[in-house]
Design an enzyme around this catalytic site. Structure first.
Site, PDB file in Angstrom:
ATOM      1  N   HIS A  20       0.935  -1.150  -0.035  1.00 21.76           N
ATOM      2  CA  HIS A  20       0.065   0.006   0.092  1.00 21.76           C
ATOM      3  C   HIS A  20       0.734   0.997  -0.162  1.00 21.76           C
ATOM      4  CE1 HIS A  20      -2.769   3.025   2.164  1.00 21.76           C
ATOM      5  NE2 HIS A  20      -3.298   2.818   0.872  1.00 21.76           N
ATOM      6  N   HIS A  38      15.107   3.111  18.324  1.00 20.17           N
ATOM      7  CA  HIS A  38      13.845   3.244  17.573  1.00 20.17           C
ATOM      8  C   HIS A  38      12.918   3.659  18.550  1.00 20.17           C
ATOM      9  CE1 HIS A  38      11.991   1.833  13.714  1.00 20.17           C
ATOM     10  NE2 HIS A  38      10.958   1.992  14.145  1.00 20.17           N
TER      11      HIS A  38
HETATM   12  C1  LIG Z   1       4.738   6.312  16.207  1.00 19.25           C
HETATM   13  C2  LIG Z   1       6.145   6.169  15.881  1.00 19.25           C
HETATM   14  C3  LIG Z   1       6.378   5.497  14.246  1.00 19.25           C
HETATM   15  C4  LIG Z   1       7.613   5.525  13.834  1.00 19.25           C
HETATM   16  N1  LIG Z   1       8.005   5.107  12.540  1.00 19.25           N
HETATM   17  C5  LIG Z   1       9.262   4.981  12.223  1.00 19.25           C
HETATM   18  C6  LIG Z   1       9.493   4.621  10.945  1.00 19.25           C
HETATM   19  O1  LIG Z   1       8.742   4.405  10.189  1.00 19.25           O
HETATM   20  N2  LIG Z   1      10.898   4.502  10.675  1.00 19.25           N
HETATM   21  C7  LIG Z   1      11.918   4.691  11.474  1.00 19.25           C
HETATM   22  O2  LIG Z   1      12.892   4.543  10.978  1.00 19.25           O
HETATM   23  N3  LIG Z   1      11.589   4.894  12.526  1.00 19.25           N
HETATM   24  C8  LIG Z   1      10.338   5.187  13.133  1.00 19.25           C
HETATM   25  N4  LIG Z   1      10.082   5.565  14.307  1.00 19.25           N
HETATM   26  C9  LIG Z   1      11.415   5.757  15.127  1.00 19.25           C
HETATM   27  C10 LIG Z   1      11.631   7.154  15.211  1.00 19.25           C
HETATM   28  O3  LIG Z   1      12.259   7.685  14.148  1.00 19.25           O
HETATM   29  C11 LIG Z   1      12.655   7.618  16.447  1.00 19.25           C
HETATM   30  O4  LIG Z   1      13.678   6.746  16.294  1.00 19.25           O
HETATM   31  C12 LIG Z   1      12.241   7.642  17.723  1.00 19.25           C
HETATM   32  O5  LIG Z   1      10.772   8.091  17.621  1.00 19.25           O
HETATM   33  C13 LIG Z   1      12.920   8.391  18.519  1.00 19.25           C
HETATM   34  O6  LIG Z   1      12.470   8.446  19.767  1.00 19.25           O
HETATM   35  P1  LIG Z   1      11.495   9.761  20.402  1.00 19.25           P
HETATM   36  O7  LIG Z   1      10.147   9.496  19.939  1.00 19.25           O
HETATM   37  O8  LIG Z   1      11.640   9.634  21.841  1.00 19.25           O
HETATM   38  O9  LIG Z   1      11.909  10.854  19.955  1.00 19.25           O
HETATM   39  C14 LIG Z   1       8.857   5.752  14.808  1.00 19.25           C
HETATM   40  C15 LIG Z   1       8.585   6.270  16.068  1.00 19.25           C
HETATM   41  C16 LIG Z   1       7.148   6.330  16.537  1.00 19.25           C
HETATM   42  C17 LIG Z   1       7.155   6.972  17.949  1.00 19.25           C
END
Ligand SMILES: Cc1cc2nc3c(=O)[nH]c(=O)nc-3n(C[C@H](O)[C@H](O)[C@H](O)COP(=O)(O)O)c2cc1C
Length: 585
Positions: free
Chosen positions: A160, A474
């Site tokens: 998607h 992450h």
């Molecule tokens: C809801 C959500 C979705 C995320 N989706 C991705 C993603 O699609 N790809 C990715 O590399 N990291 C993803 N992350 C991780 C963020 O890039 C990042 O590493 C992380 O949120 C950092 O921590 P913080 O939210 O405390 O700032 C996601 C994080 C959250 C909270």
């Protein structure tokens, strides 16, 4: 062998999950001993109602202004796709997730109540109930309803354009997708049948009511200018978003140790400022991923911004462009990259500047998908590539699963296993050899490896010619217990400070204040990524929330620089940040 479908309902009194066989499916099974369908799912009514209430706010964009049901466009159902078995009808031939269609025909009752009711099709006289649709609510067994039509999107959701999760999140549910877009992309056999229009109507009504509630509450929020900190914006967003949305954004894996430590690791350090220096003018500008940036921060790629706000990632584009910071776009963004790039082009034209945008990819199990994606990224003008490597299998978010988050209702023992391996975007075979493939298809783009913790992996990244690494767990959403990005940075710096100078290192996870950004810079980080704060901000205030978030951080960073006695970011040194061992115990 046929197994009884189990219903899991969460008791509101005890909060415990109660599991019992589904009487409906049991009845169907008794009647259809030769059924070809392999029915699985849990659709306890209380959980279903709860989950439905959760999704309503989530898909605001998709809801549009749809208020009536149109069943006029018929889809021909191949007779052979349905197998009559003793009054019940099973799903598509050969489909392991074939559905069950009720033998109850409510059309006469509906007509008596004054409904205009069309015949579902010449071959199928019965409707699929929403409860039945609700059985198919998992990544590996996903049905959705669009304008009263039920589609099996089990295969489709993996490709998607808006990301797999958004579809899976709404599997087994209400009409959520713009009309015609699904139909045009699905094979005819994915059409399963029609839902009772009365049920669709009720479900739409509930959907709209929830949409209106969210909109009303969003409009009644305190003005964005009154928000003074990132946590305050988060609290404000959490105060009105549906639990399911809040849960998705704040979600973490297992017990949330890593997520918790992301926050606390910054707080375990003390700043050691210098005094009696002229700090009248400070310069917090720098470069992030090789792109000029107003601040040493960037928007970390995070999926599904649309869950919180109908404009989703587009809010982030506008906010980043207007404040001069770099946006990381997630491979699982809820808007297709083409739309995000169009918005970027608009912003670039308005401002006369080129905003910084980098794109994040996962190594897909279907490499052809990566090829297409990378071509789009290169041609679309993204300036760097983030390759996220800490997600070689799917996450394990217990809390989210409980709330019917993005992955469907987890039936312990039955459903936990396949969830991690089904998704196209998680390739558990990924390894260093694959880098050349990415490099080959992203010519000229600097590549940053995201989700690195170990010093040897930083060395390997350097050896493979990558531009840098993002030290990250992450946001605590993958391996619970994994070291925080900030701790990895401190450790790597302590072991090999030259390495930190030789390759660009970024950090993310838990950073919410300007002085915390400076702490990371002290140990050689080039910048700090923030994920959740931008999701919350856009959910509560749209583009203005994104701008406010940057402004808050800008003020905090500039003030912290002045109080630390530095005018340039390069003047922040490790001896100005003390991480005392006793505090860590
Ligand atoms: C809801 C959500 C979705 C995320 N989706 C991705 C993603 O699609 N790809 C990715 O590399 N990291 C993803 N992350 C991780 C963020 O890039 C990042 O590493 C992380 O949120 C950092 O921590 P913080 O939210 O405390 O700032 C996601 C994080 C959250 C909270």
């Amino acid at each position: 062998m046929l197994r009884s479908t189990l219903l899991s309902t969460v008791s509101r009194q005890t909060g415990r999950t109660v599991t019992r066989p589904c009487p409906r499916c049991a009845r169907i099974r008794q009647a259809s001993s030769s059924a070809k369908s392999n029915i699985s799912g849990n659709h306890g009514s209380s959980r279903y109602v709860y989950a439905t209430a959760g999704v309503l706010a989530v898909v605001g964009l998709y809801a549009g202004s749809k208020s009536s049901i149109h069943l006029e466009s018929r889809v021909d159902v191949d007779k052979e796709q349905r197998t009559d078995v003793d009054g019940t009808v099973s799903g598509a031939k050969g489909s392991k997730n074939a559905g069950v269609i009720s033998k109850i025909d409510p059309k006469e009752d509906l007509r008596a109540e004054g409904w205009e009711v069309e015949e579902p099709s010449n071959e199928t006289k019965e409707y699929i109930t929403m409860a039945e649709v609700g059985c198919h609510n998992l990544a590996h067994d996903a049905w959705v309803v669009v304008e009263g039509k039920v589609f099996d999107v089990t295969e489709f959701h993996k490709n998607h354009p808006g990301g797999s999760q958004i579809i899976v999140a709404n599997a087994g549910r209400d009409p959520v997708h713009p009309p015609n877009t699904l139909e045009n992309n699905l094979a005819p056999e994915c059409f399963k049948g029609l839902v009772n229009p009365k049920e669709v109507e009720e479900s739409l009504r509930a959907f709209e009511a929830e949409q209106q509630r969210v909109e009303k509450e969003r409009n009644a929020l305190p003005p964005v200018e009154t928000m003074l900190g990132l946590d305050e914006i988060e609290e404000t967003a959490q105060s009105f978003l549906a639990p399911r949305v809040s849960n998705y954004y704040s979600g973490y894996s297992l017990d949330g140790h890593s997520a918790e430590q992301n926050r606390s690791s910054f707080r375990k350090c003390r700043l050691v400022p210098r005094v009696m220096r002229d700090v009248t003018a400070v310069r917090p500008q720098t470069t992030i991923f090789g792109i000029p940036s107003a601040l040493p921060i960037y928007i970390s790629p995070s999926s599904n911004a649309l869950l919180g706000h109908p404009d989703g990632e587009l809010n982030i584009v506008r906010g980043a462009a207007k404040t001069g910071i770099v946006q990381g776009v997630s491979a699982a963004a809820s808007f297709p990259l083409t739309e995000i790039l169009e918005e970027k082009a608009k912003m670039d034209e308005e401002s006369g500047n080129k905003m910084g945008m980098v794109y994040q990819v996962y190594l897909s199990r279907d490499r052809e998908k990566n090829v297409e994606q990378l071509q789009q990224v290169v041609e679309g003008g993204c300036q760097a590539l983030i390759l996220t490597v800490d997600s070689n299998v799917g996450d394990h978010r217990q809390v989210t699963e409980k709330l019917k988050g993005t992955r469907g209702n987890a039936e312990p023992g039955i459903r936990m296993g396949p969830l991690g391996t089904e998704d196209q975007w998680h390739d558990s075979s990924q390894n260093w050899e694959d880098l050349s493939f990415i490099q080959q298809h992203a010519p000229g783009l600097p590549i940053y490896l995201k989700g690195v913790s170990h010093i040897e992996d930083v060395r390997l990244a350097k050896k493979h010619g990558l531009a840098g690494c993002i030290l990250s767990n992450h946001g605590g959403r993958q391996l619970d217990g994994a070291r925080t990005g900030f701790d990895s940075l401190r450790s790597i710096y302590a072991q090999d400070p030259q390495l930190v100078r030789d390759i660009d290192l970024y950090v993310d996870g838990g950073c919410r204040r300007g002085h915390e950004v400076l702490q990371a810079l002290a140990f050689g980080a080039k910048g700090v990524g923030l994920g959740r704060p931008f999701l919350w901000a856009q959910a509560a205030y749209g583009e203005k929330g994104v701008i406010r978030t940057v402004r808050i951080l800008e003020k905090e960073i500039a003030t912290a620089m002045q109080l630390m006695g530095v005018t340039e970011l390069s003047q922040i040194k490790p001896d100005m940040v003390e991480c005392i061992q006793e505090i860590w115990k």
